[in-house]
Design a protein around this motif. Sequence first.
Motif, PDB file in Angstrom:
ATOM      1  N   ARG A 439       0.823  -1.214   0.000  1.00  0.00           N
ATOM      2  CA  ARG A 439       0.000   0.000   0.000  1.00  0.00           C
ATOM      3  C   ARG A 439       0.857   1.265   0.000  1.00  0.00           C
ATOM      4  N   LEU A 440       2.171   1.102   0.222  1.00  0.00           N
ATOM      5  CA  LEU A 440       3.083   2.240   0.145  1.00  0.00           C
ATOM      6  C   LEU A 440       3.619   2.449  -1.261  1.00  0.00           C
ATOM      7  N   LEU A 441       3.197   1.570  -2.198  1.00  0.00           N
ATOM      8  CA  LEU A 441       3.635   1.674  -3.590  1.00  0.00           C
ATOM      9  C   LEU A 441       2.469   2.116  -4.474  1.00  0.00           C
ATOM     10  N   ASN A 442       2.776   2.569  -5.694  1.00  0.00           N
ATOM     11  CA  ASN A 442       1.705   2.837  -6.656  1.00  0.00           C
ATOM     12  C   ASN A 442       1.567   1.640  -7.603  1.00  0.00           C
ATOM     13  N   LYS A 443       0.619   1.721  -8.521  1.00  0.00           N
ATOM     14  CA  LYS A 443       0.336   0.580  -9.405  1.00  0.00           C
ATOM     15  C   LYS A 443       1.565   0.163 -10.211  1.00  0.00           C
ATOM     16  N   THR A 444       2.235   1.155 -10.761  1.00  0.00           N
ATOM     17  CA  THR A 444       3.399   0.853 -11.604  1.00  0.00           C
ATOM     18  C   THR A 444       4.496   0.154 -10.813  1.00  0.00           C
ATOM     19  N   LEU A 445       4.746   0.640  -9.591  1.00  0.00           N
ATOM     20  CA  LEU A 445       5.804   0.051  -8.762  1.00  0.00           C
ATOM     21  C   LEU A 445       5.431  -1.360  -8.317  1.00  0.00           C
ATOM     22  N   ASN A 447       3.573  -3.503 -10.020  1.00  0.00           N
ATOM     23  CA  ASN A 447       3.804  -4.384 -11.180  1.00  0.00           C
ATOM     24  C   ASN A 447       5.281  -4.700 -11.338  1.00  0.00           C
ATOM     25  N   THR A 448       6.108  -3.681 -11.181  1.00  0.00           N
ATOM     26  CA  THR A 448       7.559  -3.874 -11.305  1.00  0.00           C
ATOM     27  C   THR A 448       8.078  -4.797 -10.208  1.00  0.00           C
ATOM     28  N   LYS A 449       7.548  -4.638  -8.991  1.00  0.00           N
ATOM     29  CA  LYS A 449       8.000  -5.450  -7.853  1.00  0.00           C
ATOM     30  C   LYS A 449       7.832  -6.940  -8.144  1.00  0.00           C
ATOM     31  N   TYR A 450       6.670  -7.314  -8.674  1.00  0.00           N
ATOM     32  CA  TYR A 450       6.441  -8.739  -8.876  1.00  0.00           C
ATOM     33  C   TYR A 450       7.107  -9.274 -10.140  1.00  0.00           C
ATOM     34  N   LYS A 451       7.505  -8.369 -11.015  1.00  0.00           N
ATOM     35  CA  LYS A 451       8.326  -8.790 -12.158  1.00  0.00           C
ATOM     36  C   LYS A 451       9.772  -9.017 -11.729  1.00  0.00           C
ATOM     37  N   ARG A 452      10.246  -8.205 -10.784  1.00  0.00           N
ATOM     38  CA  ARG A 452      11.628  -8.347 -10.301  1.00  0.00           C
ATOM     39  C   ARG A 452      11.822  -9.695  -9.602  1.00  0.00           C
ATOM     40  N   ASN A 453      10.838 -10.082  -8.798  1.00  0.00           N
ATOM     41  CA  ASN A 453      10.881 -11.376  -8.100  1.00  0.00           C
ATOM     42  C   ASN A 453      12.150 -11.531  -7.252  1.00  0.00           C
ATOM     43  N   TYR A 454      12.349 -10.575  -6.324  1.00  0.00           N
ATOM     44  CA  TYR A 454      13.528 -10.586  -5.453  1.00  0.00           C
ATOM     45  C   TYR A 454      13.312 -11.475  -4.220  1.00  0.00           C
ATOM     46  N   THR A 455      12.746 -12.664  -4.423  1.00  0.00           N
ATOM     47  CA  THR A 455      12.385 -13.519  -3.282  1.00  0.00           C
ATOM     48  C   THR A 455      13.598 -14.010  -2.495  1.00  0.00           C
ATOM     49  N   ALA A 469      22.737   4.668  -6.172  1.00  0.00           N
ATOM     50  CA  ALA A 469      21.525   5.238  -6.781  1.00  0.00           C
ATOM     51  C   ALA A 469      20.575   4.139  -7.239  1.00  0.00           C
ATOM     52  N   LYS A 470      21.115   3.081  -7.815  1.00  0.00           N
ATOM     53  CA  LYS A 470      20.297   1.961  -8.272  1.00  0.00           C
ATOM     54  C   LYS A 470      19.719   1.203  -7.077  1.00  0.00           C
ATOM     55  N   ALA A 471      20.510   1.013  -6.030  1.00  0.00           N
ATOM     56  CA  ALA A 471      20.045   0.287  -4.841  1.00  0.00           C
ATOM     57  C   ALA A 471      18.879   1.013  -4.177  1.00  0.00           C
ATOM     58  N   ILE A 472      18.938   2.352  -4.154  1.00  0.00           N
ATOM     59  CA  ILE A 472      17.839   3.124  -3.571  1.00  0.00           C
ATOM     60  C   ILE A 472      16.527   2.786  -4.257  1.00  0.00           C
ATOM     61  N   CYS A 473      16.572   2.627  -5.573  1.00  0.00           N
ATOM     62  CA  CYS A 473      15.351   2.346  -6.343  1.00  0.00           C
ATOM     63  C   CYS A 473      14.934   0.879  -6.279  1.00  0.00           C
ATOM     64  N   GLU A 474      15.872  -0.029  -6.077  1.00  0.00           N
ATOM     65  CA  GLU A 474      15.564  -1.459  -6.126  1.00  0.00           C
ATOM     66  C   GLU A 474      15.076  -2.032  -4.797  1.00  0.00           C
ATOM     67  N   ILE A 475      15.516  -1.477  -3.672  1.00  0.00           N
ATOM     68  CA  ILE A 475      15.142  -2.033  -2.365  1.00  0.00           C
ATOM     69  C   ILE A 475      13.628  -2.025  -2.158  1.00  0.00           C
ATOM     70  N   GLN A 476      12.938  -1.051  -2.773  1.00  0.00           N
ATOM     71  CA  GLN A 476      11.492  -0.948  -2.597  1.00  0.00           C
ATOM     72  C   GLN A 476      10.737  -2.122  -3.230  1.00  0.00           C
ATOM     73  N   TYR A 477      11.440  -2.918  -4.047  1.00  0.00           N
ATOM     74  CA  TYR A 477      10.789  -4.063  -4.694  1.00  0.00           C
ATOM     75  C   TYR A 477      10.995  -5.364  -3.920  1.00  0.00           C
ATOM     76  N   LEU A 478      11.666  -5.309  -2.785  1.00  0.00           N
ATOM     77  CA  LEU A 478      11.873  -6.515  -1.972  1.00  0.00           C
ATOM     78  C   LEU A 478      10.573  -6.945  -1.290  1.00  0.00           C
ATOM     79  N   PRO A 479      10.373  -8.238  -1.119  1.00  0.00           N
ATOM     80  CA  PRO A 479       9.256  -8.689  -0.280  1.00  0.00           C
ATOM     81  C   PRO A 479       9.439  -8.133   1.129  1.00  0.00           C
TER      82      PRO A 479
END
Length: 527
Positions: A439-445, A447-455, A469-479
């Motif tokens: 709920r802290l993400l928007n729709k686009t993020l 969708n991206t989170k579940y495509k990344r599959n950082y399980t 800079a890349k890590a700042i953007c990628e951590i939000q896609y972690l389970p």
Amino acid sequence: MNLQTESTKEKLLNIVSSFNTTPFLFIGSGITRRYCNLPSWDLLLEYFSNLLNPNNEFAYPNYKRQANNDYSLLGSIIGEEFDNQWFSNQDLFEMSTTSKDFIKQGTSPFKCAIAEYLQGIMLHNSKYENEEQLLKEVLANNISGIITTNYDTFIEDMMPDFKTYVSQKDLLFSSLQQLGEIYKIHGSVSDPNTIVINKADYTKFDEQSKYLAAKLLTIFIEYPIIFMGYSLSDPNIRKIISDIAACLDTKALEKLSNRFIMITRAKDEDSDIKIQLNQYEVNQIHIPMINIELRNYGDLYEALQTLKPSVPIKLLRLYRESFYEHTLTTTKVKNILVNIDDTHVKPDDLVFTLSKPGTRSLLGLTGIDAKDWYLNILYDTLKFTADDLLIYAYPKVYKDNNKLPAYKLLTEATHSYPEIENNLNTGIPENAGTEEIDRLLNKTLINTKYKRNYTNDTVQTIVNTYPTAKAICEIQYLPQDNINIDELYTFLDTVYHEIPDIFSAPIISTAFKRLIRFYDWLKFGRS
């Protein structure tokens, strides 16, 4: 004060801690010689003597003989010859366009050449790099102001927030606030015409010196004065102290005891710190002065760092200047505007209040912005209660930003705030997964989170894999279960100290703030 029973470092610390306010520094050429390899007055004149007479090794001794070792007269002799030669042959010394403009307006080519030469050779001395860094910190936080006879810009370059007066004329005809100011009483390379170097300059300076002394008198009475880069026999110092002393009676002079500090460089064979209480005699007037010999000036700077003004010097100066200007007019006004150079503080949001002891105003809460709010989640930087912040600051900051972390404050508050709780739970995307953190993400993020599959990843593996800079953007896609709170906090703390302007950085600022909201929810909001 007993200067006999303590270790020398303790003596130094005790001397500084006895100051009732942050001091003024009186800085001479020895400081820029130490940190920037700039020449003394003697070496400066010798350089130009050699420039005028490249094949005569006795030219400078002859100039000194003619001047009878009077350096102001020596400056006149060399300066006049330089001007005459330069006007006949500009190849003598290559001038910038700025200097040529000064010369066309009547400034001496000699003074312009001095300015260009000093600016061109100022190189920092790596031997004293750590010392210089300590000095920079002291100048920023623990000094009320600077008086200097130096022409160079070494000091003002390190103190951009201080107001600089570049000549005796500037000082005499300005309303000094005696806080957050630099007084260059012998001129500056920024305006070559102000440089005091020859007999005529010094005659004019001496004629006005008593007026200058009267102008600086309050500083010498109210502030400790630390002389650095001079010797006890320096004629510039003797003249100024003599003029100051002439304005005071014996009783007033006694009050200066332990407030005049002369710092001199210790000889290599001397102990690291040597402290003596001396009587400094000027024109048969005895002035008590503490003489401190140092090899490592860092010892002094570390002692000065123990002095902390209750309000930043820059801010105090702005208040004082604004109130001073207000008292010079009879015009009735509703507000006194203090022009703080801070884009985060709007004029209408700045209020200076006078109140009874023990009371405080909450009006300052309206000046809090999103950056302040987010940093408070990490560092508890806002010294107000959680209720005060939620009642007075939150509405304005939320209106400007729409999304804010608030779980920490809600847990600390003594009252409930259903409207703020509702704000935290609104706008949950329709495609949010089973994880609450979505709920802290928007729709686009999402969708991206579940495509990344950082399980199989964690905060640490992301940090180890990608640039910051890349890590700042990628951590939000972690389970959410893969996000260790301590690892996340360590990462946020590291990023903020490595990139202090991160809140204004394109793209990554939004992701960085979202990670702080993650941290706020994970630590304080997760049920």
